[in-house]
Design an enzyme around this catalytic site. Structure first.
Site, PDB file in Angstrom:
ATOM      1  N   HIS A 157      41.241  24.468  48.470  1.00  0.00           N
ATOM      2  CA  HIS A 157      41.840  23.177  48.807  1.00  0.00           C
ATOM      3  C   HIS A 157      43.017  23.369  49.775  1.00  0.00           C
ATOM      4  CE1 HIS A 157      39.741  20.752  45.582  1.00  0.00           C
ATOM      5  NE2 HIS A 157      39.436  22.011  45.259  1.00  0.00           N
TER       6      HIS A 157
ATOM      7  N   SER B 269      36.777  35.885  45.286  1.00  0.00           N
ATOM      8  CA  SER B 269      37.257  36.379  46.565  1.00  0.00           C
ATOM      9  C   SER B 269      38.764  36.165  46.665  1.00  0.00           C
ATOM     10  CB  SER B 269      36.527  35.711  47.712  1.00  0.00           C
ATOM     11  OG  SER B 269      36.649  36.501  48.865  1.00  0.00           O
TER      12      SER B 269
ATOM     13  N   ASP C  19      42.379  28.398  42.403  1.00  0.00           N
ATOM     14  CA  ASP C  19      42.698  28.957  41.087  1.00  0.00           C
ATOM     15  C   ASP C  19      42.645  30.469  41.212  1.00  0.00           C
ATOM     16  OD1 ASP C  19      42.708  26.372  40.158  1.00  0.00           O
ATOM     17  OD2 ASP C  19      41.274  26.721  38.539  1.00  0.00           O
TER      18      ASP C  19
END
Length: 264
Positions: free
Chosen positions: A142, A226, A86
């Protein structure tokens, strides 16, 4: 003056003592009273916080939280590259001449990012994408494309901010910060997923236990915010995130690019 303040502040926060105390505090129950204010002031969507029995006990637990099941559906079309995190897609496209890519107007090189010739030469004619995670975002990473892990290694020891201040006053944070590089073999050639630490976020925890990962599977997690960088061996990826433009916000599992080139 601003640059001096930036250098002084980051110097203190990069010190071994400060980092140690910061990690101890965010991982202890002493940080629990800050959870509710952090959710409020950072703007976290509470509907996307997976509830734990007994609640979150530390800030680190909140930073590395899971999402409720079904929150992030994955596009499983074979020729689609999905967002690994995200965050904001700050830059994407084909790698430029001399193995360069540009982020926030600053040129970076894959040689600096990956260091080893036998690795970076693979991607010098490929594509790239950079996704920035803010402190409020979901911090698990992911798999953007199904593949088999070929190697994983870490570079860098300290980290600067990866926000606008870091790019303006820092030393190319994307290619100098602590980072963990995971290289995969996919149906479209090799792909590198680089997890880049930010100030006080030097811990990148690997969560994948298998060498073979399906698209959308969790591979790692950050503490706080990050950046994730994707490099592909081949060009031909047409980057059209769901928001329709660079700097659009992307969610895990959403299409960020579709392959329109040729591959053996």
């Amino acid at each position: 003056m601003k640059k001096l303040l930036y250098k002084g502040g980051t110097g203190v926060m990069q010190s071994a003592l400060f980092v140690k105390l910061y990690k101890q505090f965010t991982g202890s129950v002493l940080s629990r009273p800050l959870i509710r204010p952090f959710i409020y002031f950072s703007g976290i969507n509470e509907a996307e916080i997976r509830r734990l029995k007994g609640g979150y006990k530390t800030l680190r637990q909140l930073f590395t939280r899971e999402l409720p099941p079904g929150t992030r559906p994955v596009n499983y079309e074979e020729d689609v590259l999905v967002s690994p995190a995200d965050g904001k897609l700050t830059a994407a496209g084909d790698i430029e001449e001399n193995s360069q890519f540009t982020v926030k107007g600053v040129q970076q090189t894959i040689q600096d990012l990956l260091r080893f010739p036998q690795v970076y030469q693979t991607y010098q004619n490929g594509s790239f994408a950079v996704i920035y995670l803010s402190p409020k975002d979901y911090h698990r990473v992911h798999t953007p494309l199904s593949g088999t892990l070929r190697q994983r290694y870490a570079l860098g020891s300290k980290s600067e901010p990866v926000n606008d201040l870091g790019f303006h006053f820092g030393k190319s944070p994307l290619v100098t910060n602590h980072r963990v590089i995971s290289e995969y073999e996919t149906a479209y050639g090799k792909m590198a997923v680089i997890k880049v630490g930010a100030l006080n976020v030097n811990s990148v925890d690997i969560s994948a236990r298998s060498l073979n990962l399906e698209k959308g599977e969790e591979m790692a997690r950050f503490s706080l915010g990050s950046t994730v960088i994707i490099l592909t061996e081949t060009s031909g990826w047409n980057f059209r995130p769901s928001g329709g433009h660079i700097n659009a916000f992307c969610r895990v599992g959403e299409e960020i690019a579709r392959f329109q080139g040729e591959w053996r």
